[in-house]
Design a protein around this motif. Structure first.
Motif, mmCIF file in Angstrom:
data_model
loop_
_atom_site.group_PDB
_atom_site.id
_atom_site.type_symbol
_atom_site.label_atom_id
_atom_site.label_comp_id
_atom_site.label_asym_id
_atom_site.label_seq_id
_atom_site.Cartn_x
_atom_site.Cartn_y
_atom_site.Cartn_z
ATOM 1 N N TYR A 17 36.115 43.885 -64.483
ATOM 2 C CA TYR A 17 35.313 45.049 -64.850
ATOM 3 C C TYR A 17 33.871 44.662 -65.182
ATOM 4 O O TYR A 17 32.937 45.429 -64.903
ATOM 5 N N LEU A 18 33.666 43.465 -65.753
ATOM 6 C CA LEU A 18 32.289 43.046 -66.028
ATOM 7 C C LEU A 18 31.543 42.793 -64.728
ATOM 8 O O LEU A 18 30.363 43.157 -64.595
ATOM 9 N N ALA A 19 32.223 42.214 -63.751
ATOM 10 C CA ALA A 19 31.600 42.010 -62.440
ATOM 11 C C ALA A 19 31.324 43.347 -61.757
ATOM 12 O O ALA A 19 30.279 43.543 -61.118
ATOM 13 N N LYS A 20 32.252 44.294 -61.910
ATOM 14 C CA LYS A 20 32.075 45.626 -61.337
ATOM 15 C C LYS A 20 30.852 46.314 -61.927
ATOM 16 O O LYS A 20 30.183 47.129 -61.260
ATOM 17 N N ALA A 21 30.536 45.978 -63.181
ATOM 18 C CA ALA A 21 29.350 46.549 -63.826
ATOM 19 C C ALA A 21 28.070 45.834 -63.424
ATOM 20 O O ALA A 21 26.976 46.255 -63.822
ATOM 21 N N ALA A 47 26.896 52.631 -71.944
ATOM 22 C CA ALA A 47 27.111 53.883 -71.211
ATOM 23 C C ALA A 47 28.013 53.644 -70.000
ATOM 24 O O ALA A 47 28.633 54.582 -69.481
ATOM 25 N N ASP A 48 28.111 52.389 -69.552
ATOM 26 C CA ASP A 48 28.916 52.022 -68.389
ATOM 27 C C ASP A 48 30.370 51.804 -68.822
ATOM 28 O O ASP A 48 30.670 50.893 -69.591
ATOM 29 N N VAL A 49 31.280 52.628 -68.321
ATOM 30 C CA VAL A 49 32.687 52.512 -68.686
ATOM 31 C C VAL A 49 33.253 51.163 -68.281
ATOM 32 O O VAL A 49 34.175 50.638 -68.930
ATOM 33 N N ASN A 50 32.720 50.556 -67.241
ATOM 34 C CA ASN A 50 33.226 49.252 -66.812
ATOM 35 C C ASN A 50 32.932 48.168 -67.844
ATOM 36 O O ASN A 50 33.746 47.269 -68.071
ATOM 37 N N VAL A 51 31.768 48.245 -68.473
ATOM 38 C CA VAL A 51 31.443 47.293 -69.539
ATOM 39 C C VAL A 51 32.400 47.500 -70.715
ATOM 40 O O VAL A 51 32.920 46.530 -71.299
#
Length: 588
Positions: free
Chosen positions: A401-405, A341-345
């Motif tokens: 982006y994975l870190a942002k998530a 559900a997380d666009v960053n993932v």
């Protein structure tokens, strides 16, 4: 050299039992051997599919394998030209559209008969009339677990949505679908809520194939494997998961340009062979007439040898057909899943995949291009996918982006499962490479779950997955056919409710706005401009990972004639014929 049959020929058909013991029966041809235009009657076209059909019931046809099989026994009001994919008349003789663009008056051909079947009195197929079309289209507007194709009429055919809502829970509405009117036995009128640029495409597609009420009443859900249509071939024998045989429909209405009564073939035999190397072996033995998709490890050799005329080369004797396809291979995220559900993932995963490596090293180049733009393949006129910015390998961006998530260096990221069907070993090889790349580039662990195609489709619709390997092949030649699967208007709020065609359960109001405006555009140019904007929104949100745009490779036995390849893998066997020496025997 052109040859023709001078004698009635016997052809043996192999039926494979569950223990793979061959059983033989004989198809006797009562057709004349010769036909006008140096064409020949008789013979069995033998092919294979990598996956068994899910359903042959038109409202429930949702996969390419079922579509390709169903198209041999069913027909719609319109169909596609097998060479250029233009919409042409089929059961319809002609049609007219009023000045508002909302009223379609369709004249049916006379003398079209359903195939003989036990559902009819004395087993004799009757003539198809306009009330049959009305019945089928009404079924398409009726809520049912076996109707996944209602979206083609939703908010388009007048009164369809109201009828669909009123039929919830198995109820029979007290009214009819307003937009379907029978004028007489050979005239039908369809009234739309608003003009539609894709109606004729949909009326040529599998959802609107025509079948008789008698078959629906007799077989019900068993129409999954008991089709009754007007097409050139009727289903004769079924060995579930093993084989299907379609025999000639003797009362078929079609004729070719020379006036020959169609079809030429006596039968079509389909075997379901999952292993591509086994399929290639059967083709080389002469037990198959076509090989669609080549075993990865043999691609380079086959490409080098076919058409070379070099002495001693194994594959020079065959015809190789290849063309960019209206087909895109991708991974679909369940956007209602807790993780995705997380666009960053989703963006992290998208940047972590090396598509060029997959295409060149895993697939040995069996594809048209790496999927670095949108979901729409480069197969449509006046639709420039280069305007769409997609994803390429960028490990730094992936890690960002994975870190942002909240999962820096993959720490704390749960194990997720990639679900796939095999289709030979191609999908598995690709999945293993993706599994490795995600581990190397993001330090995330991905499990692989290999399931049959039918189960993959069911799990996708029910939302029972993290992310899936999927492919979308166009039902008709328009970019819209790829974008409609992202329309969020009908995505259920409950993650346990079914969602089709939007299996990603993706929602974006701005995308929906551009998509709807494109549907109602007054020109193709205006529609494509809006579709391009809508597609860029999809890629920004990354509900899918586009892997590659496919290219169709088909090896054909040299005696197969009048069977052109096309970007949609639309297969019309009605005019295919075999060029063989007289007195030959064909065993399959």
């Amino acid at each position: 050299m052109k040859v023709s049959y001078l004698y009635i020929i016997l052809f043996s058909v192999v039926f494979w039992s569950c223990d793979n013991t061959p059983k033989r029966s004989t198809i006797k041809s009562n057709l004349p051997a010769e036909a006008k235009g140096n064409r020949s009657y008789g013979g069995v076209f033998r092919l294979s599919e990598a996956e068994y059909i899910k359903s042959l019931y038109p409202p429930n046809i949702t996969d390419a394998f079922s579509y390709r099989v169903a198209a041999q026994t069913y027909e719609g009001l319109f169909k596609f030209n097998k060479e250029n994919l233009e919409v042409i008349n089929c059961l319809a003789e002609n049609h007219q559209v009023d000045a508002s663009g909302t009223i379609y008056t369709i004249k049916l051909k006379k003398g079209i008969f359903f195939q003989d079947d036990a559902c009819f009195e004395n087993g004799i197929g009757r003539e198809m009339v306009a009330s049959d079309v009305k019945f089928c289209f009404t079924q398409l507007c009726t809520q049912s677990p076996t109707n996944q194709n209602f979206p083609i009429f939703k908010d388009i055919l007048k009164g369809a949505t109201q009828y669909f809502e009123a039929s919830a829970g198995g109820k029979k509405p007290s009214f009819e679908v307003e937009g379907i009117k029978v004028i007489d036995d050979y005239t039908l009128q369809l009234t739309l809520e608003k003009p539609s640029s894709v109606l004729l495409y949909n009326l040529a597609g599998p959802a609107t194939f025509i079948y008789p009420k008698e078959a629906f009443d007799k077989y019900g859900i068993d129409m999954r494997i008991k089709p009754v249509g007007t097409g050139p071939f009727r289903l004769s024998d079924v060995d579930e998961n093993i084989s299907m045989v379609f025999k000639r429909h003797d009362k078929y209405h079609g004729v070719d340009e020379f006036g020959n009564k169609l079809p030429f073939l006596e039968a079509i035999s389909i075997q379901f062979i999952k292993d591509k190397k086994t399929e290639l072996f059967e083709f080389k033995k002469g037990n198959l007439d076509m090989l669609y998709r080549l075993p990865t490890e043999f691609i380079i050799e086959i490409l080098e040898e076919t058409g070379s005329n070099a002495a001693g080369t194994e594959y020079a004797q065959y015809d190789l057909q290849r063309a960019p396809e209206m087909l895109t291979q991708f991974l679909a995220f369940n956007t209602q899943d807790k993780i995705f559900a997380d666009v960053n993932v989703r963006k992290a995963f998208s940047f972590a995949i090396d598509r060029d490596k997959i295409l060149e090293q895993v697939l040995n180049g069996e594809g048209f291009a790496a999927g670095t733009h949108g979901i729409t393949p480069p197969s449509f006129k006046n639709y420039d996918i280069n305007q769409i910015k997609g994803y390429t390998l960028d490990v730094d961006s992936a890690k960002y982006y994975l870190a942002k998530a909240g999962y820096a260096n993959g720490k704390g990221f749960p194990v997720v499962t990639l679900q796939l069907n095999s289709e030979g070993d191609r999908n598995t090889n690709v999945a293993v490479e993706i599994q490795k790349q995600l581990k190397d580039n993001l330090n995330v662990t991905v499990n692989l779950n290999l399931v049959p195609m039918a189960q993959l489709v069911d799990n996708s619709i029910s939302g029972n997955y993290n992310f899936n390997r999927m492919a979308w092949q166009a039902d008709y030649p328009s970019a819209e056919n790829f974008l409609w699967i992202f329309n969020g208007k009908d995505v259920p709020n409950s993650p346990k409710s079914g969602s089709f065609p939007n299996i990603m359960r993706y929602r974006n109001n701005t995308f929906d706005k551009f998509y709807t405006q494109a549907l109602n555009a007054k020109s193709i140019e205006e529609a494509n401009r809006l579709f391009l904007q809508a597609e860029q929104i999809i890629m920004n949100d990354a509900p899918i990972i586009v892997l590659w745009y496919d290219e169709g490779y088909r090896l054909i036995q040299s005696y197969i004639k009048n069977f052109p390849n096309n970007p949609m893998q639309y297969r019309d066997f009605s005019e295919v014929y075999l060029e063989r020496a007289k007195d030959s025997k064909q065993e399959i």
